[in-house]
Design a protein around this motif. Structure first.
Motif, PDB file in Angstrom:
ATOM      1  N   GLY A   1      46.524  49.126 128.271  1.00  0.00           N
ATOM      2  CA  GLY A   1      47.973  49.012 128.286  1.00  0.00           C
ATOM      3  C   GLY A   1      48.492  49.148 129.708  1.00  0.00           C
ATOM      4  O   GLY A   1      47.856  49.764 130.570  1.00  0.00           O
ATOM      5  N   SER A   2      49.629  48.571 129.960  1.00  0.00           N
ATOM      6  CA  SER A   2      50.298  48.748 131.248  1.00  0.00           C
ATOM      7  C   SER A   2      51.797  48.668 131.034  1.00  0.00           C
ATOM      8  O   SER A   2      52.265  48.091 130.053  1.00  0.00           O
ATOM      9  N   THR A   3      52.508  49.262 131.939  1.00  0.00           N
ATOM     10  CA  THR A   3      53.966  49.256 131.899  1.00  0.00           C
ATOM     11  C   THR A   3      54.467  49.034 133.312  1.00  0.00           C
ATOM     12  O   THR A   3      53.950  49.616 134.266  1.00  0.00           O
ATOM     13  N   LYS A   4      55.469  48.190 133.440  1.00  0.00           N
ATOM     14  CA  LYS A   4      56.029  47.867 134.755  1.00  0.00           C
ATOM     15  C   LYS A   4      57.530  47.706 134.569  1.00  0.00           C
ATOM     16  O   LYS A   4      57.965  47.069 133.621  1.00  0.00           O
ATOM     17  N   TRP A   5      58.313  48.294 135.449  1.00  0.00           N
ATOM     18  CA  TRP A   5      59.757  48.144 135.320  1.00  0.00           C
ATOM     19  C   TRP A   5      60.439  48.107 136.671  1.00  0.00           C
ATOM     20  O   TRP A   5      59.980  48.680 137.644  1.00  0.00           O
ATOM     21  N   GLY A   6      61.534  47.375 136.699  1.00  0.00           N
ATOM     22  CA  GLY A   6      62.348  47.260 137.900  1.00  0.00           C
ATOM     23  C   GLY A   6      63.621  48.064 137.749  1.00  0.00           C
ATOM     24  O   GLY A   6      64.125  48.256 136.648  1.00  0.00           O
ATOM     25  N   LEU A   7      64.127  48.542 138.869  1.00  0.00           N
ATOM     26  CA  LEU A   7      65.368  49.311 138.892  1.00  0.00           C
ATOM     27  C   LEU A   7      66.299  48.690 139.927  1.00  0.00           C
ATOM     28  O   LEU A   7      65.891  48.469 141.068  1.00  0.00           O
ATOM     29  N   GLU A   8      67.534  48.428 139.524  1.00  0.00           N
ATOM     30  CA  GLU A   8      68.508  47.889 140.469  1.00  0.00           C
ATOM     31  C   GLU A   8      69.441  49.007 140.914  1.00  0.00           C
ATOM     32  O   GLU A   8      69.957  49.768 140.093  1.00  0.00           O
ATOM     33  N   PHE A   9      69.645  49.109 142.232  1.00  0.00           N
ATOM     34  CA  PHE A   9      70.518  50.119 142.813  1.00  0.00           C
ATOM     35  C   PHE A   9      71.680  49.443 143.525  1.00  0.00           C
ATOM     36  O   PHE A   9      71.563  48.310 143.998  1.00  0.00           O
ATOM     37  N   LYS A  10      72.796  50.148 143.634  1.00  0.00           N
ATOM     38  CA  LYS A  10      73.991  49.592 144.278  1.00  0.00           C
ATOM     39  C   LYS A  10      73.755  49.311 145.751  1.00  0.00           C
ATOM     40  O   LYS A  10      74.384  48.429 146.329  1.00  0.00           O
ATOM     41  N   ARG A  11      72.880  50.074 146.373  1.00  0.00           N
ATOM     42  CA  ARG A  11      72.565  49.853 147.784  1.00  0.00           C
ATOM     43  C   ARG A  11      71.078  50.074 148.007  1.00  0.00           C
ATOM     44  O   ARG A  11      70.410  50.721 147.208  1.00  0.00           O
ATOM     45  N   ARG A  12      70.567  49.546 149.109  1.00  0.00           N
ATOM     46  CA  ARG A  12      69.136  49.644 149.424  1.00  0.00           C
ATOM     47  C   ARG A  12      68.884  50.939 150.187  1.00  0.00           C
ATOM     48  O   ARG A  12      68.580  50.945 151.371  1.00  0.00           O
ATOM     49  N   PHE A  13      68.997  52.064 149.486  1.00  0.00           N
ATOM     50  CA  PHE A  13      68.902  53.378 150.119  1.00  0.00           C
ATOM     51  C   PHE A  13      67.552  53.622 150.789  1.00  0.00           C
ATOM     52  O   PHE A  13      67.455  54.347 151.766  1.00  0.00           O
ATOM     53  N   TRP A  14      66.487  53.022 150.273  1.00  0.00           N
ATOM     54  CA  TRP A  14      65.163  53.212 150.859  1.00  0.00           C
ATOM     55  C   TRP A  14      65.100  52.646 152.269  1.00  0.00           C
ATOM     56  O   TRP A  14      64.380  53.164 153.109  1.00  0.00           O
TER      57      TRP A  14
ATOM     58  N   GLN B   1      68.148  52.005 154.157  1.00  0.00           N
ATOM     59  CA  GLN B   1      69.249  52.595 154.904  1.00  0.00           C
ATOM     60  C   GLN B   1      69.015  54.061 155.248  1.00  0.00           C
ATOM     61  O   GLN B   1      69.378  54.506 156.332  1.00  0.00           O
ATOM     62  N   ASP B   2      68.421  54.823 154.340  1.00  0.00           N
ATOM     63  CA  ASP B   2      68.251  56.261 154.553  1.00  0.00           C
ATOM     64  C   ASP B   2      66.840  56.638 155.001  1.00  0.00           C
ATOM     65  O   ASP B   2      66.663  57.612 155.732  1.00  0.00           O
ATOM     66  N   GLU B   3      65.847  55.908 154.544  1.00  0.00           N
ATOM     67  CA  GLU B   3      64.453  56.300 154.782  1.00  0.00           C
ATOM     68  C   GLU B   3      63.664  55.327 155.653  1.00  0.00           C
ATOM     69  O   GLU B   3      62.493  55.558 155.930  1.00  0.00           O
ATOM     70  N   GLN B   4      64.276  54.212 156.057  1.00  0.00           N
ATOM     71  CA  GLN B   4      63.627  53.185 156.875  1.00  0.00           C
ATOM     72  C   GLN B   4      62.307  52.697 156.258  1.00  0.00           C
ATOM     73  O   GLN B   4      61.299  52.526 156.937  1.00  0.00           O
ATOM     74  N   ILE B   5      62.343  52.447 154.958  1.00  0.00           N
ATOM     75  CA  ILE B   5      61.181  51.885 154.253  1.00  0.00           C
ATOM     76  C   ILE B   5      61.465  50.404 154.041  1.00  0.00           C
ATOM     77  O   ILE B   5      62.431  50.033 153.380  1.00  0.00           O
ATOM     78  N   TYR B   6      60.616  49.556 154.609  1.00  0.00           N
ATOM     79  CA  TYR B   6      60.795  48.097 154.542  1.00  0.00           C
ATOM     80  C   TYR B   6      59.537  47.473 153.940  1.00  0.00           C
ATOM     81  O   TYR B   6      58.574  47.198 154.642  1.00  0.00           O
ATOM     82  N   GLY B   7      59.539  47.292 152.643  1.00  0.00           N
ATOM     83  CA  GLY B   7      58.384  46.733 151.953  1.00  0.00           C
ATOM     84  C   GLY B   7      57.307  47.778 151.741  1.00  0.00           C
ATOM     85  O   GLY B   7      57.390  48.914 152.211  1.00  0.00           O
TER      86      GLY B   7
ATOM     87  N   TYR C   1      58.433  48.355 147.059  1.00  0.00           N
ATOM     88  CA  TYR C   1      59.662  47.925 147.714  1.00  0.00           C
ATOM     89  C   TYR C   1      59.569  46.439 148.057  1.00  0.00           C
ATOM     90  O   TYR C   1      58.537  45.978 148.549  1.00  0.00           O
ATOM     91  N   HIS C   2      60.659  45.722 147.834  1.00  0.00           N
ATOM     92  CA  HIS C   2      60.692  44.296 148.168  1.00  0.00           C
ATOM     93  C   HIS C   2      60.313  44.074 149.625  1.00  0.00           C
ATOM     94  O   HIS C   2      60.697  44.835 150.500  1.00  0.00           O
ATOM     95  N   SER C   3      59.587  43.012 149.877  1.00  0.00           N
ATOM     96  CA  SER C   3      59.240  42.662 151.260  1.00  0.00           C
ATOM     97  C   SER C   3      60.100  41.503 151.752  1.00  0.00           C
ATOM     98  O   SER C   3      59.733  40.788 152.681  1.00  0.00           O
TER      99      SER C   3
ATOM    100  N   ASP D   1      73.176  43.734 152.539  1.00  0.00           N
ATOM    101  CA  ASP D   1      74.200  44.589 151.954  1.00  0.00           C
ATOM    102  C   ASP D   1      74.180  44.415 150.450  1.00  0.00           C
ATOM    103  O   ASP D   1      73.723  43.409 149.926  1.00  0.00           O
ATOM    104  N   GLY D   2      74.688  45.395 149.759  1.00  0.00           N
ATOM    105  CA  GLY D   2      74.804  45.271 148.318  1.00  0.00           C
ATOM    106  C   GLY D   2      73.575  45.761 147.596  1.00  0.00           C
ATOM    107  O   GLY D   2      72.766  46.516 148.130  1.00  0.00           O
ATOM    108  N   PRO D   3      73.421  45.323 146.357  1.00  0.00           N
ATOM    109  CA  PRO D   3      72.370  45.870 145.503  1.00  0.00           C
ATOM    110  C   PRO D   3      70.966  45.457 145.937  1.00  0.00           C
ATOM    111  O   PRO D   3      70.775  44.483 146.655  1.00  0.00           O
ATOM    112  N   GLY D   4      70.011  46.240 145.482  1.00  0.00           N
ATOM    113  CA  GLY D   4      68.603  45.952 145.716  1.00  0.00           C
ATOM    114  C   GLY D   4      67.785  46.407 144.529  1.00  0.00           C
ATOM    115  O   GLY D   4      68.205  47.275 143.757  1.00  0.00           O
TER     116      GLY D   4
END
Length: 150
Positions: A91-104, A106-112, A126-128, A134-137
Motif C-alpha cells: 500500500g502507499s499513500t500520497k497527498w498534496g497540500l495547498e497553502f496560501k503562500r510558499r512559506f518554505w 519565503q521563511d526557510e529558503q527551501i527551493y525544491g 517541494y516543487h522544483s 506570489d500566491g498559493p503553492g
C-alpha cells in the motif's frame, strides 16, 4: 530533483508526439504471445465496437501491472509467469497540500527537494518549479509506502 515541465504526464506526451499514429487508445489486451520472430498482441478496440485485432512487432514494451497481466493469456516463460502471478503489492499513500503562500521558500529558503521526517508522513517534497512566485503553492505533504501508515 528534476521533473518534466508541466508534470509527469510530459513523458507520455513526449511518446505521443513522437509515435502518435502508432498509439491506439481504449484498447483492452486479450493476449500477449512471443516467439523467436517477435511478439503478437491481440487486443479489443473498445471505442470501435470491441472487435479483436492483432498487432505484431519485434518488441513489446508492456506496462500492464502484474495484477492485471496475470489475468491475460500469454506464453511467457514459467519463471516469469510465476513472478507475475505472485508479485506482492504494498500500500502507499500520497497527498498534496495547498497553502496560501510558499512559506518554505519565503521563511526557510527551501527551493525544491525533499525533507525526510521521522513521522508517519515519511517525507515532504517541494516543487522544483515556480520559485519566488506570489500566491498559493502546493507541497507533496506526505508519501508513505509499506506498513501500517499506508
Amino acid at each position: 530533483m528534476f521533473q518534466p515541465v508541466g508534470g509527469m504526464d510530459g513523458i507520455a506526451q513526449g511518446f505521443e508526439r513522437e509515435v502518435g499514429d502508432l498509439i491506439t487508445y481504449n484498447a483492452k489486451v486479450a493476449s500477449l504471445q512471443q516467439d523467436e520472430d517477435g511478439v503478437t498482441v491481440t487486443w479489443e478496440d473498445a471505442a470501435g465496437g470491441g472487435e479483436a485485432q492483432t498487432s505484431t512487432a519485434d518488441y513489446c514494451v508492456c506496462t500492464i501491472p502484474f495484477s492485471i497481466l496475470s489475468q491475460i493469456d500469454h506464453n511467457l516463460s514459467g519463471d516469469l509467469s510465476n513472478k507475475i502471478s505472485s508479485m506482492p503489492y504494498n500500500g502507499s499513500t500520497k497527498w498534496g497540500l495547498e497553502f496560501k503562500r510558499r512559506f518554505w521558500e519565503q521563511d526557510e529558503q527551501i527551493y525544491g527537494g525533499i525533507s525526510y521526517t521521522n513521522q508517519a508522513i515519511s517525507q515532504i517534497s517541494y516543487h522544483s518549479t515556480g520559485y519566488f512566485s506570489d500566491g498559493p503553492g502546493v507541497l507533496l505533504g506526505g508519501y508513505t509506502w509499506r506498513g501500517a501508515n499506508s
